[in-house]
Design an enzyme around this catalytic site. Structure first.
Site: not given
Ligand code: SAH
Ligand code: SF4
Length: 385
Positions: A91, A104, A111, A115, A118, A197, A221, A346
């Protein structure tokens, strides 16, 4: 399969043209046609010699990504779902604001970092995107938007590598893609307007500083290792002190004099006043080494998805957290949530092909507009139409 010219930065395209027995400047012309004009057909490239166009037709192509769907949010945010083959999709989200247009971009299908908060992480890892697949997202968005807005001006002014995937775990494909985005013969973004990022892949933060220092955002975080270990599993490999040392080193090369720390606000998990205080202490240790403000905080309200079992902090808690950081001299902003009615916010990017059905349901529920319901059929190569 023919060579995909979206896979090349200018240096790569020059080498390719030389391999065809062409002069170097031909590569610049070709590069401009593709990226500045959005051309996909060699016959349209009128100032290239016919002999070169014929050679290109037999050996190369400009192959974008097929569009599976495109949704427009009530706030103007646009989300594209691109097919990357074998049932995988990624996406890309365009976020218009008064003074800028931010794209974006995704770097991987899925991934591997995993996390907890996410949606992409929950999906697991499918594969790295190639350079051409990363570039194709910008190529499509920019030229689609220009066409629809009836402008020849640049529409995407900022790119953030904050879509699906961990960009620094796909370094080899990432760097040439960043170079295309920065190149004046292509998209001409400044290094300050191009942000990578990362969840903290320390060795590649150092390499990026050398190879292609663009703006850096680090997904923090948590203010201590125990909590960060549980939210961002990569922390077990690169704990906070190593990560913050790497940030410090990056600053010597960065186009901005600060690193942005992203902090996803999770109710009852990392959003309490004691977390803010611990964060202030943590950052102070490093601040003494650097001069003045060296980092900014961006608090992201958590965008929930069912499998996470986590909840969004309420607005008052987020504001109180931001106030504590600001009062301690740490510049802190709260990110506005955009496009959440189309799951474009995000962490909501799952690239799930089921998304098409889900989106269709939502469209009826929330009057989401589908501009191009059959874009995939109309444009199998993903060429902007
Ligand atoms: N993998 C990289 C970039 C993609 S994620 C990273 O982790 O930085 C982009 C941003 O979205 C990151 O800061 C991530 O922590 C945040 N993110 C991921 N899942 C989220 C969610 N459910 N709600 C809000 N932010 C989120
Ligand atoms: Fe991957 Fe970024 Fe999502 Fe963490 S927040 S699972 S590093 S995409």
């Amino acid at each position: 399969m023919a060579v995909n010219l979206l896979d090349f930065d200018l240096e790569g395209l020059t080498a390719f043209c030389e391999s065809l027995g062409e002069k170097r400047f031909r590569a610049t012309q070709l590069f401009r046609w593709i990226h500045q004009r959005g051309a996909a057909e060699f016959d349209a490239m009128s100032d290239l010699a016919k002999s070169l166009r014929e050679k290109l037709k037999t050996q190369a192509e400009v192959r974008g990504l097929p569009v599976l769907s495109q949704h427009v949010s009530a706030d103007g945010t646009i989300k594209w779902l691109f097919d990357v083959g074998d049932g995988n999709a990624v996406e890309t989200v365009f976020i218009p604001e008064d003074d800028r247009g931010t794209l974006c971009v995704s770097s991987q299908a899925g991934c591997a970092v995993g996390c907890r908060f996410c949606s992409t992480g929950h999906q697991g890892f499918s594969r790295n995107l190639g350079t051409g697949e990363i570039v194709a997202q910008l190529w499509h968005a920019e030229h689609f938007l220009r066409k629809h807005l009836g402008t020849t001006e640049r529409v995407v002014t900022n790119v953030v590598m904050m879509g699906m995937g961990e960009p620094l775990q796909n370094y080899a494909a990432l760097v040439p893609a960043l170079r295309v985005m920065l190149d004046d013969h292509a998209y001409g973004l400044s290094r300050r307007r191009l942000t990578v990022s990362t969840s903290g892949v320390v060795p590649f933060m150092d390499r990026l500083a050398q190879d292609c220092p663009v703006a850096l955002a680090v997904s923090l975080h948590a203010p201590n290792d125990a909590l960060r270990d549980s939210l961002v599993p990569l922390n077990r490999k690169y704990p906070l002190h190593e990560l913050l040392d790497a940030c410090d080193r990056y600053l010597a090369h960065a186009p901005r004099d600060f690193i942005t720390f992203e902090y996803c606000m999770l109710a009852g998990v990392n959003d309490q006043p004691e977390h803010a205080r611990e964060l202030i202490e943590l950052v102070r240790l490093y601040r003494s080494k650097a001069s003045g403000v060296w980092c900014k905080f961006n608090l992201i309200p958590f965008n929930p998805f069912p499998a996470s079992g986590l909840h969004r902090s309420d607005a008052a808690t987020v504001q109180a957290f931001a106030r504590l950081l600001n009062e301690a001299g740490l510049v802190t902003t709260v990110r506005k949530t955009r496009g959440d009615d189309i799951d474009a916010a995000c962490g909501q990017l799952a690239g799930d092909v089921r998304d098409r059905t889900r989106a269709a349901e939502r469209m009826q529920q929330r009057r989401t507009v589908v501009l191009h319901p059959v874009a995939a059929a109309a444009s199998p190569t993903g060429a902007p139409t």
